[in-house]
Design an enzyme around this catalytic site. Structure first.
Site, PDB file in Angstrom:
ATOM      1  CE  LYS A  13       4.401   8.345  12.028  1.00  0.00           C
ATOM      2  NZ  LYS A  13       4.405   9.641  12.743  1.00  0.00           N
ATOM      3  NE  ARG A 168       1.218  11.767  19.937  1.00  0.00           N
ATOM      4  CZ  ARG A 168       0.364  12.132  18.987  1.00  0.00           C
ATOM      5  NH1 ARG A 168      -0.537  13.064  19.227  1.00  0.00           N
ATOM      6  NH2 ARG A 168       0.406  11.575  17.801  1.00  0.00           N
TER       7      ARG A 168
END
Ligand code: ZN
Length: 219
Positions: A13, A168
């Site tokens: 991203k 995560r």
């Protein structure tokens, strides 16, 4: 134009958003970069954020929402990277955008296989000064530990260390996957399989945004 980039940690991203921002002039709003800036400055928010981030946990919603609030009406358009990460953040974003009278034009989902991601993240490093990303295996800086672009220190972030990476991924599945479902129910999500070179992914991304533009105009 308002674009939301969604995808698991390591899907690319940040890299893609940076390129897109350079090519379109849209403002790149990376909550990760903003929070790391707060950590580096030693601000009150930074001290709080560091604790969560080092574990691979999310910084609490109210802190992130108030940090991003002042930027989302930016007239050059914004590219949201790393936000919203929870359903509460997604709903807060809708409220803010309604208030600013600007819609989300496109939600782009970068999807990548989880095993592939863990592999990518394990080599990931970042310049502490200009945030240029590197991969110590496939794309290292030419001098070990030194940024090619600005000479700053290149290091593996605490949240890219193995225990934090595992956490995560778990947090992503639990908290961010519902955000994707939320946007899918609004019918505005472009799906991109984010495997292949950064150039290939960027090409797909640009296409998705171009087709999204006409879609929005048709609405
Ligand atoms: Zn640098």
């Amino acid at each position: 134009m308002r674009i939301v980039l969604l995808g698991p940690p390591g899907a690319g991203k940040g890299t893609q958003a940076r390129r897109l921002s350079e090519s379109t002039g849209m403002k790149h709003l990376s909550t990760g970069d903003m929070l790391r800036g707060e950590v580096a400055s030693g601000s009150e928010l930074g001290l709080l954020a560091k604790e969560f981030m080092d574990r691979g946990d999310l910084v609490p919603d109210p802190n992130v929402i108030s940090m991003i609030r002042n930027h989302i009406g930016d007239p050059s358009g914004v590219l949201l990277d790393g936000f919203p990460r929870t359903l509460i953040q997604a709903m807060a974003l809708d409220t803010e955008l309604k208030f600013a009278n600007v819609p989300i034009d496109r939600v782009i989902h970068l999807s990548v296989d989880i095993d592939e991601l863990v592999k990518r993240l394990s080599g990931r490093a970042l310049c502490g000064d200009c945030q240029t990303p590197y991969n110590l295996e496939s794309d290292p800086p030419s001098k070990t530990g030194i940024c090619d672009r600005c000479g700053g220190p290149v290091a593996v972030r605490n949240d890219d260390k193995p225990e934090a990476v595992a956490n995560r991924m778990k947090v992503y599945q639990e908290l961010t996957a519902p955000v994707l479902d939320y946007y899918r129910s609004h019918g505005n999500v472009a799906e991109i399989v984010a495997t292949g070179s950064p150039d290939e992914v960027f090409e797909k991304l640009s296409q998705a945004i171009r087709s999204g533009k006409s879609g929005v105009m048709a609405n």
